[in-house]
Design a protein around this motif. Structure first.
Motif, PDB file in Angstrom:
ATOM      1  N   LYS A 168      11.952   1.525  15.288  1.00 25.28           N
ATOM      2  CA  LYS A 168      11.794   0.945  13.951  1.00 25.28           C
ATOM      3  C   LYS A 168      10.387   1.177  13.379  1.00 25.28           C
ATOM      4  O   LYS A 168      10.153   1.045  12.183  1.00 25.28           O
ATOM      5  N   SER A 170       9.001   3.814  12.915  1.00 21.92           N
ATOM      6  CA  SER A 170       8.941   5.018  12.080  1.00 21.92           C
ATOM      7  C   SER A 170       8.779   4.631  10.606  1.00 21.92           C
ATOM      8  O   SER A 170       8.354   5.441   9.786  1.00 21.92           O
ATOM      9  N   ASN A 171       9.123   3.370  10.293  1.00 21.52           N
ATOM     10  CA  ASN A 171       8.853   2.829   8.956  1.00 21.52           C
ATOM     11  C   ASN A 171       7.346   2.542   8.869  1.00 21.52           C
ATOM     12  O   ASN A 171       6.827   1.708   9.623  1.00 21.52           O
ATOM     13  N   LEU A 174       6.215  -1.247   8.616  1.00 22.70           N
ATOM     14  CA  LEU A 174       6.452  -2.010   9.852  1.00 22.70           C
ATOM     15  C   LEU A 174       5.486  -1.582  10.949  1.00 22.70           C
ATOM     16  O   LEU A 174       4.952  -2.416  11.689  1.00 22.70           O
ATOM     17  N   ASN A 209       6.494   7.885  15.707  1.00 27.17           N
ATOM     18  CA  ASN A 209       6.601   6.424  15.533  1.00 27.17           C
ATOM     19  C   ASN A 209       5.271   5.724  15.794  1.00 27.17           C
ATOM     20  O   ASN A 209       4.947   4.711  15.165  1.00 27.17           O
ATOM     21  N   THR A 255      -1.846   7.688   6.139  1.00 28.63           N
ATOM     22  CA  THR A 255      -0.417   7.370   6.004  1.00 28.63           C
ATOM     23  C   THR A 255       0.236   8.311   4.996  1.00 28.63           C
ATOM     24  O   THR A 255       1.315   8.861   5.253  1.00 28.63           O
ATOM     25  N   ILE A 259       3.030  11.331   5.847  1.00 27.62           N
ATOM     26  CA  ILE A 259       4.353  11.304   5.200  1.00 27.62           C
ATOM     27  C   ILE A 259       4.610  12.610   4.444  1.00 27.62           C
ATOM     28  O   ILE A 259       5.719  13.160   4.486  1.00 27.62           O
TER      29      ILE A 259
END
Length: 546
Positions: A168, A170-171, A174, A209, A255, A259
């Protein structure tokens, strides 16, 4: 994961954090107040400042400890906000060394480091060698703890729930929140990055992740400095704002880059199959690139911090407070640079006290000479402030001495304790002189022009001597001799004025009550000279702290 594995995880984390504490203590004991001279020489240049921050952090394996040290330095007045920017940037680079050492599997040599350090402590009698032994042993214990944590996490590979949780991250949101919260809880980015590497080594998380968790850890490490800044002056709080801004800006940039570009894949290709090394490399890349990007804007970061936390002088107006000492510092006995912070803070507060005592001495002579009784309340209020500072500084010094491990610094701090008491006594004698105004007014006493001239001369010599004390930057023999000359001059003046007073009494040109008051004033004047000499001699004992 069995309960024994959980206990191993906690034990490993305890050893990791204790190892960092040992290294911090070793550096503090070895360097002590010399940290001040090192930083003063090397932080004037931004590049040297970054190298110093990186070097100190590499030795103690904790950017949090370095940043807490910087907060203390800024609060005590021994470092400017601009200088702090470079140290903080360097600290962020230095903290990546831990991850790189873990990735290189230095943990296999950890028992050897621990043994070597303990051997230096146990078998060598020289105290200085013990300090270096603490640093070496701390490094070994740190990596033994890391190995324990890594081994304890192995069984988590079989837990579907835990593996699902890892995916999770990978968000980005979060992942950043998870890294930030966990690091804030344990107050060590080195430890949290190490745990992330242990999870990766156990096959529980990959770089795609882990990368966002890693960025969040850089923000979470700021919590230690934020806690350290509670109760400090405004400039010290701005230091934590700069630290926070640095990591938030870096996290935002990386970030977006991760992305929108294949940066993560590129870093993976540097060390394929070694996720622990990939995390270490990304961590190093993050901090070096962010530092290079922000280095030209360091001055602007400092200015922005001032705008975020502007001056609020009204908060302190009319409130007794210490400007350069933060009492909470003494509770952090593992903080590096504590000796330098303590000595600088105490000296700056003592300069404040000397300035207040000087003002009271001068006002007290004016009060008696000109009959300005309205000055009495002003002098009394300032005397209460001097008493307050004496009490608070004395309490602070007593706590610092408990944690001080450097003999030279202990001697100098003890000398400053005596200085504080002598300054307070000067304030008492100034108050005594001022109080004579009540009796002078009550009994209608007047002084001759000759006596008033003598009062002016007493006020002038006291002012010069106290001015000289507050401006001393080093404790050379020349300065001590100058203080002794001032005290001798005060003694000679006292003797001369007593002789003149006897002549006036024999001639009947002064009243009995006036003679008594003037005689008491001369005694206070002479005692002020004695305390000035005591202060100069005590300051001269502490060449190590100059």
């Amino acid at each position: 994961m069995k309960i024994t594995d959980f206990f191993s995880l906690l034990g490993g984390l305890a050893l990791f954090l204790y190892g960092m504490q040992m290294m911090s203590n070793g550096l503090e004991a070895a360097a002590g107040n010399k940290m001040k001279q090192i930083l003063e020489k090397l932080t004037a240049n931004r590049f040297l400042g970054v190298l110093v921050g990186a070097g100190i952090t590499a030795v103690i394996q904790s950017s949090s400890a370095t940043t807490v040290m910087v907060v203390g330095f800024v609060n005590s007045g021994m470092m400017t906000l601009k200088q702090a920017v470079w140290i903080i940037m360097g600290a962020n680079i230095g903290t990546t060394i831990t991850g790189q050492l873990i990735a290189l599997d230095v943990g296999q040599l950890a028992p050897l480091f621990a043994f070597a350090g303990v051997a230096l402590i146990v078998f060598v009698k020289k105290q200085k060698v013990h300090h270096y032994g603490l640093i070496v042993a701390g490094l070994g214990i740190l990596f033994i703890g890391m190995e324990m944590m890594s081994g304890a996490m192995m069984p988590l590979r079989e837990s579907e729930a835990f593996v699902s949780l890892m995916t999770k991250f990978s968000n980005p949101v979060l992942g950043i929140l998870a890294g930030m919260i966990f690091t804030a809880l344990i107050q060590s980015s080195s430890a949290s990055v190490g745990i992330l590497q242990a999870l990766a080594s156990s096959g529980l998380i990959g770089l795609p992740n882990a990368v966002f968790v890693l960025f969040g850890q850089n923000i979470g490490t700021c919590i230690t400095a934020i806690l350290a800044a509670i109760g400090t002056n405004r400039n010290a709080k701005r230091t934590t704002v700069i630290h926070l801004m640095f990591n938030i800006i870096g996290t935002t940039i990386f970030t977006i880059v991760c992305i929108l570009t294949p940066l993560t894949s590129l870093v993976e290709n540097w060390t394929p199959g070694n996720v622990s090394a990939q995390i270490a490399n990304m961590h190093t890349l993050f901090n070096i690139v962010t530092t290079l990007l922000l280095l030209p804007f360091g001055t602007y970061l400092a200015k922005l911090a001032v705008k975020i936390l502007p001056e609020k002088q009204e908060e302190m107006e009319g409130v007794m407070h210490m400007e350069f000492i933060h009492p909470m510092e003494t509770k952090r006995d593992t903080q590096i640079g504590l000796s330098a912070i303590a000595v600088t803070g105490i000296k700056n507060e003592l300069h404040r006290m000397i300035g207040m005592a000087k003002e009271n001495v001068e006002k007290s002579f004016v009060c008696v000479k000109d009959g300005k009784r309205e000055l009495l309340e002003e002098v009394r209020e300032r005397e209460e402030y001097i008493d307050y500072l004496n009490k608070e500084i004395s309490k602070y010094i007593s706590k610092v001495l408990v944690n001080e491990s450097n003999p030279g610094d202990s001697q100098y701090i003890s000398a400053l304790f005596k200085v504080c008491g002598n300054v307070e006594r000067i304030g008492d004698h100034a108050m005594n002189i001022c109080e004579y105004t009540k009796m002078i007014e009550k009994q209608g006493i007047t002084f001759s022009a000759e006596v008033k001239e003598e009062m002016d001369e007493m006020r002038e010599i006291c002012g010069k001597a106290l001015d000289f004390l507050s401006q001393i930057e080093d404790n050379s023999g020349k300065n001590i001799q100058a203080i002794e000359d001032f005290e001798q001059k005060i003694d000679d003046m006292t003797e001369d004025y007593r002789q003149k007073q006897m002549v006036r009494m024999q001639k009947g040109t002064c009243s009995e009550e006036g003679c008594i008051i003037y005689s008491e004033m001369l005694t206070d004047f002479e005692r002020i000279g004695d305390h000035i000499l005591n202060i100069g001699q005590e300051m001269g004992m502490g060449k190590v702290g100059a």
